[in-house]
Design a protein around this motif. Structure first.
Motif: not given
Lengths: 349, 313, 333
Positions: B19, B23, B26-27, B305, C16
Motif C-alpha cells: 500500500y 499510495s 498516487r501522491d 499512509v 478511495r
C-alpha cells in the motif's frame, strides 16, 4: 484536590532536587571561585588556605548542603562578570523575557484556537487547505530564521522591482513585492513604562509595542502552526467520536456541538501539550533574544556561556527549572479542573 | 484471517505491491518531496566533486572576493553563482558542504536517539513496574524541559568542559551526542506505547507459553510490530535534529565557521544582513527550510499512509 | 399511512478504493407504537440502516436513492434545520456502546438539559425537573445526585439507562436502538431490554431495534426484517419468521441459536462468512453459502448466480429467494 496538590508538589520537589544536584555538580566541577577571587599572582599556599577557608575541601554532600541552603535563601553566589549577586542580574533580565513570552503566548492563543477549529470543521475548504499549507511551512522554518527574515522584510526592507515601473501596474506590482522596512529590531527601545521593581514594560506605549512586535511574532512563529495543527487534529478526532454523533442525533445545534461538546474535549490534550511546549518556548527565547538583542534572560544566558560565567549559568538553570516546574504543576492543576475524569486521587479514571 | 500460502512472493515484490508504494505513486506531493530530498542528499554526498571550490581549503579563498552578490544581481562574478560570503568563500560550495554537515549530524543524531529511545522504550514497556515508572518519569522530566533546552545546556557544558578549540575539532560528534541525548524520550514514549499495545495481544502470550525467553519475545516478536511508528517519527526527528543543529550552531554552540553547517552559515551571514548582503544568510536559510519542509511533508505523508499509534503529547 | 415509510433506500460510501454500496433497495414501514427488529450478521448493513433513519450518515457515505418518509416528509431531502427538529425530538436514537456515547466532560444534567432546550422553550429548572422525572422512569437509583455526576462515575448499565432516559426525554414517536446491549454484561442485557420494551409499550413509542440476536427479536418485536449484504431478504411478523422462516439464510440463523442445538453437540453454523460490502457476489448475495444453490441434477442454479431475487409473498412474509419462489409456484400449480 488536596491529595492531588500534594502529589504534584512532591513531584515538583523531586524535580527541583534533581536540577539542584545537577546545577551544583556543574558549579563545583567547572567553576573555580579561587581563580575568580584572587587572580593568577597569588601563590599556591595561599590558595590552599583560601580553599580550606571556603570549605571547598569538604565532602560533596556537605558542600551540596551548603549550596542548597544558600539557594533556598535566594543566595546563588556572585556573577563573575557582573560582580554582583546572580539573582540580581536575573531579576534585571527576567521581565524582558516574561513580556516576550506573554506577547507570544497571546498571539498563539488568539490565532491558534479559531484557525484550528475552523480547519477541523471545514477540512476541505480552500481556506483550511491554505492554513494547513502555511502551517507546515511555518513549522519547517527555525525560529531564528523567521526572526532574520522578519528583520530583512520589516526592519531593513526589501527593494525588489522586477517589473518595469513606467506603467502604474508595474509600480503597483513592484510595491507589492517590496517592503518599507523601518521597524525597530534591536533591543526594547527607550519608551518603557515602569511598573514595579525591575519591571519595565513594553506593553503600555505604542513605541514599546513596535519594539515588541517582531520578537514576539518570531517567538510565536513555530508554536502557532504547531498548535493550529494539533487543535485541528484533536478536533477532527473528537468530531468522529460517538458522543458527537449522539449529540447530533439529539438534534442539538451545530454551534453547540462544535463549541461545547467538541472544543472542550479538544482542549484537554492541547493543555497538556501546551505545558510541555512552554519549555520549548523558553529555549526559543534564547534564539529570539539573540537575534533581536532583546535584553532578557536568554541573551544573558548565552553571554554567560560565552564568558564562562558559571554562577550565572547555574542560577539561570535553577530559575528556569523552577519556572518549568511551577508552570507544569499549574498546567496539571488546570487540566484537573477542566477534566472531570481526573479526580481527587490525581489518577485519570 | 489469511493463511500463508506455500509460495510467498519475494520481499521486493511484496514491497512493490504494498500500500505504501501504491499510495506513493498516487501522491505527487510525496514524489516531489522525495525528489527534492534526494537532490539535496545527492548534492551533499557528492559535495567534494560537485562544488566549484573547497571551502575548507584556505588557499582557495581570496578575501578580495568577499560579499559578492548572487549572479542575478549587478556586481556579481560569474565564478560564484550564488555569491560569496564575508570571507570570500563561494556560497554554492559552502552550502553543499554545509548541507553535508547538517545531514550527517541529522542522521547520526537520529540513529543515536533511536538506539537509546527504542531500548529504553522496549525495556520500560516490556518489563513494566518500577523500571517503567522510573524511565518514563525521566523521559517526562526531560521532555518538560524541552529537547532544545536540554541540547543547549548540554552543549554549553561540553563547551565549558572541553574548551572552545577542542569543541570545534570534535563538533560533529559532540552535536550528534548532544542531540541524540536530548531527544531520546520521543522514541522511548512511542515505542513504549506500542509495546504496551502489542504486549496485551495474544501472540505474545502464546510466545511466552511456548517458553520463549523475554529477550527473544522482545526483539523477534514485539519490536517488528513497533516498526511503523518508529519509522514515522524518525522522519520527523530528522527534521527536528537538523533544526536543533542549526539552532545550536546559530547560538555558537555548534559547528565552527571553518567547517560550517547550514546553521553556522546563517549565523555568520547574519552579521552582514544590515549591510545589505542578505544572500549570505538567506540563501543557506532557504536551503535549510526546503530540506526541513520536504522531510516534514514526507513524514506527514508517511503518517497518513501507515497510520500508526503515535504517542500524543 | 404508516408513521415511517422507508422506500428503495440506497446508501453508498464513496471511498478511495471505489464506491461501496452499504444499503440496496431497502424498504419497510413502521406504524405508530409498532416494534420492528432488524436482524443480520455484522456487516449486513444494519447499523447503516439505523443511522440512515435519522439521516445521520456522515461523509463519505450518502443517500444515493430512495426516501425516508416520516409523517409524509422525506428525511432524506430535509434541510439541516428541519432535520434537527426531528432528531431527538420525534425520532431519537440509542447507540451501541454506552461507554462512548456520553460526552465525558459534560455532566449528565447538562447533557439532558441541552437536549430539552434544543427543542423546547423552557427554563433550565423546568428542564432539570423533566430530566429527573425521566431518570426515575428508567429506575436510576437516587436520580437527584445523578444529574450532577459525570459519565465516568457511572457503570455501563447505568449509562445505558441514562441514554434511554435521554432518548425518551422529548416523548418521541420512534426510538431507533442500535444493538443497545452488545457492549454490556450479559446479566444487564436482559434488564435493559425489558426496560426498553416496557417503556415503549407504556408510552406507545415505536421501536426500531437493530440486533444480531434472533432471540432478542422474538421477545422484543412484532415484526422482523432480516438483512444480508445490504439487502432485505425476508420480512414479516416476528412470530412467523421465528417459527417458519422461509429464506435459507434466516433458517441458518435460527438453526445456529444455541437453543436449537442438542446439548453437547456442535452448534449448527452457516458455512462461510458474510461477503464484504465492497464485493458482494452476483445474483443472490447469499448463494455461495446457500445449500439450495444446486438444482436437482446437481448443477449450480443459474438464477441464483445471476439474478437478484424478487420478493415473493409466503404467508404474511416477504421473501427474496429463487428457491422459495419456485416452491410457491409448484404449490400453486
Amino acid at each position: 484536590m488536596i491529595a492531588f496538590l500534594i502529589k504534584r508538589l512532591m513531584h515538583a520537589f523531586v524535580v527541583m532536587f534533581v536540577i539542584s544536584v545537577i546545577s551544583f555538580a556543574i558549579q563545583s566541577n567547572l567553576g573555580d571561585p579561587i581563580q575568580q577571587m584572587v587572580g593568577q599572582s597569588v601563590p599556591e599556599s595561599q590558595r590552599a588556605e583560601l580553599r580550606e577557608e571556603l570549605g571547598l575541601n569538604d565532602s560533596f554532600l556537605v558542600q551540596y548542603g551548603r549550596f542548597a541552603t544558600n539557594a533556598l535563601q535566594g543566595d546563588f553566589g556572585y556573577s563573575y562578570f557582573f560582580n554582583e549577586p546572580t539573582t540580581e542580574v536575573i531579576q534585571r533580565h527576567l521581565p524582558a523575557t516574561l513580556e516576550l513570552v506573554i506577547a507570544a503566548t497571546l498571539i498563539i492563543v488568539v490565532f491558534s484556537v479559531p484557525i484550528g477549529v475552523y480547519c477541523a470543521i471545514r477540512p476541505r475548504s480552500a481556506l483550511s487547505r491554505f492554513f494547513m499549507s502555511v502551517s507546515i511551512i511555518g513549522i519547517s522554518i527555525p525560529v531564528f530564521l523567521t526572526a532574520i527574515m522578519l528583520i530583512q522584510l520589516f526592519a531593513i526592507g526589501v527593494d525588489f522591482s522586477p517589473f518595469p515601473a513606467e506603467t502604474g501596474w508595474g509600480q503597483w506590482l513592484n510595491g507589492l513585492l517590496s517592503t518599507e522596512g523601518g521597524m525597530p529590531s534591536y533591543g526594547r527601545g527607550n519608551d518603557l513604562t515602569h511598573l514595579f521593581g525591575t519591571w519595565d514594560s513594553n506593553f503600555f506605549s505604542l513605541d514599546g509595542l513596535t519594539y515588541l512586535v517582531l520578537p514576539a511574532v518570531s517567538l510565536a512563529s513555530i508554536m502557532l502552526p504547531l498548535f493550529i495543527r494539533l487543535i485541528r487534529a484533536e478536533m477532527l478526532e473528537v468530531l468522529q467520536s460517538e458522543y458527537v454523533k449522539f449529540a447530533t442525533a439529539k438534534g442539538i445545534s451545530l454551534k453547540r456541538i462544535y463549541f461545547v461538546h467538541a472544543l472542550k474535549n479538544t482542549m484537554l490534550p492541547v493543555i497538556t501539550v501546551g505545558g510541555v511546549q512552554l519549555g520549548t518556548m523558553v529555549a526559543y527565547t534564547i534564539l529570539t533574544e539573540t537575534v533581536f538583542q532583546w535584553p532578557g534572560m536568554g541573551l544573558m544566558f548565552l553571554e554567560a556561556i560565552q564568558r564562562s560565567d558559571i554562577p550565572l549559568i547555574v542560577t539561570y538553570l535553577m530559575i528556569v527549572g523552577l519556572i518549568f516546574v511551577v508552570t507544569n504543576t499549574l498546567v496539571d492543576l488546570i487540566y484537573g479542573l477542566v477534566n472531570p475524569t481526573v479526580k481527587l486521587t490525581g489518577k485519570p479514571a | 484471517m489469511t493463511t500463508t500460502t506455500a509460495t510467498t512472493p519475494s520481499r521486493w515484490k511484496r514491497f512493490r505491491n504494498s500500500y505504501l508504494v501504491y499510495s506513493f505513486k498516487r501522491d505527487w506531493i510525496a514524489q516531489f518531496c522525495l525528489a527534492i530530498f534526494l537532490c539535496i542528499l545527492l548534492g551533499a554526498v557528492c559535495a567534494p566533486w560537485l562544488a566549484p571550490m573547497d571551502p575548507y581549503d584556505l588557499t582557495q579563498i581570496n578575501i578580495l572576493n568577499s560579499e559578492l552578490p548572487p549572479i542575478w544581481i549587478d556586481g556579481a562574478d560569474a565564478l560564484f553563482p550564488l555569491g560569496t560570503d564575508a570571507q570570500g568563500r563561494d556560497l554554492l560550495s559552502t552550502i553543499l558542504y554545509g548541507a553535508r554537515v547538517s545531514l550527517i549530524i541529522g542522521f547520526g543524531a537520529v540513529m543515536l536517539q533511536a538506539l537509546i529511545g527504542v531500548t529504553v522504550g522496549l525495556l520500560a514497556g516490556y518489563l513494566g513496574g518500577r523500571i517503567d515508572a522510573f524511565l518514563m518519569r525521566l523521559a517526562d522530566i526531560q521532555l518538560s524541559f524541552s529537547t532544545l533546552m536540554v541540547a543547549i545546556i548540554v552543549g554549553a557544558l561540553f563547551k565549558a568542559v572541553f574548551g572552545g578549540a577542542v569543541y570545534s575539532d570534535y563538533a560533529v560528534w559532540l552535536l550528534v551526542l548532544i542531540i541524540g541525548l536530548a531527544e531520546w524520550p520521543q522514541y522511548a514514549r512511542t515505542v513504549r506505547a506500542s509495546v504496551l499495545a502489542e504486549r496485551s495481544k495474544e501472540y505474545v502470550d502464546a510466545a511466552r507459553v511456548m517458553g520463549y525467553r523475554d529477550r527473544r519475545i522482545m526483539f523477534r516478536h514485539i519490536l517488528p510490530n513497533t516498526l511503523s511508528p518508529i519509522f514515522v517519527i524518525s522522519t520527523v526527528q530528522i527534521a527536528n535534529a537538523i533544526i536543533s543543529e542549526a539552532a545550536l550552531s546559530f547560538l555558537g554552540l555548534g559547528m565552527p565557521e571553518t567547517q560550517p553547517s547550514l546553521g553556522s552559515l546563517i549565523k555568520s551571514g547574519f552579521d552582514y544582513l544590515q549591510s545589505g548582503s542578505w544572500w549570505i544568510t538567506l540563501i543557506p536559510g532557504a536551503v535549510l527550510v526546503v530540506l526541513v519542509l520536504v522531510v516534514n511533508l514526507l513524514g506527514d505523508w508517511l503518517r497518513d499512509v501507515m497510520n500508526p499509534r503515535l504517542y500524543k503529547g | 399511512m404508516a408513521l415511517l415509510e422507508v422506500s428503495n433506500l440506497d446508501v453508498r460510501f464513496a471511498l478511495r478504493q471505489g464506491e461501496v454500496r452499504a444499503l440496496r433497495d431497502v424498504s419497510f414501514t413502521l406504524d405508530r407504537g409498532e416494534r420492528l427488529g432488524i436482524v443480520g450478521e455484522s456487516g449486513a448493513g444494519k447499523s447503516v440502516a439505523a443511522f440512515t433513519l435519522l439521516n445521520l450518515i456522515a461523509k463519505p457515505g450518502y443517500i444515493a436513492d430512495g426516501s425516508i418518509r416520516f409523517e409524509g416528509n422525506d428525511l432524506a431531502r430535509m434541510s439541516a434545520r428541519e432535520l434537527r427538529r426531528v432528531r431527538g425530538n420525534r425520532i431519537s436514537m440509542i447507540f451501541q456502546d454506552p461507554m462512548m456515547t456520553l460526552n465525558p466532560v459534560l455532566s449528565i444534567g447538562e447533557q439532558m438539559v441541552e437536549s430539552l432546550k434544543a427543542h423546547r422553550r423552557i427554563s433550565t429548572r423546568e428542564a432539570r425537573a423533566i430530566a429527573l422525572h425521566k431518570l426515575k422512569q428508567v429506575y436510576i437509583p437516587s436520580p437527584e445526585t445523578r444529574l450532577d455526576q459525570y459519565p465516568h462515575e457511572l457503570s455501563g448499565g447505568m449509562r445505558q439507562r441514562i441514554i434511554i432516559a435521554i432518548a425518551l426525554l422529548l416523548d418521541p414517536d420512534i426510538i431507533v436502538a442500535d444493538e443497545p446491549t452488545t457492549a454490556l454484561d450479559v446479566t444487564i442485557q436482559a434488564e435493559i431490554m425489558t426496560l426498553l420494551r416496557e417503556l415503549c409499550e407504556k408510552h406507545n413509542v415505536g421501536l426500531v431495534l437493530i440486533t444480531h440476536d434472533l432471540g432478542v427479536v422474538s421477545q422484543m418485536t412484532q415484526r422482523t426484517l432480516v438483512m444480508y449484504a445490504g439487502r432485505v431478504i425476508e420480512q414479516g411478523p416476528t412470530r412467523e419468521i421465528i417459527n417458519d422462516a422461509q429464506h435459507p439464510y434466516t433458517q441458518g440463523l435460527l438453526n445456529a441459536l444455541p437453543q436449537m442445538t442438542t446439548p453437547g453437540s456442535r452448534l449448527n453454523q452457516i458455512p462461510g462468512s458474510m461477503p464484504s460490502l465492497a464485493n458482494t457476489p452476483s445474483g443472490c448475495a447469499f448463494h455461495p453459502r446457500c445449500q439450495y444453490r444446486y438444482d436437482a441434477s446437481g448443477e449450480p442454479r443459474r438464477d441464483c448466480l445471476e439474478e437478484v431475487p424478487e420478493f415473493v409473498t409466503s404467508g404474511n412474509c416477504d421473501v427474496a429467494c429463487h428457491m422459495v419462489r419456485d416452491m410457491l409456484a409448484k404449490e400453486a400449480s
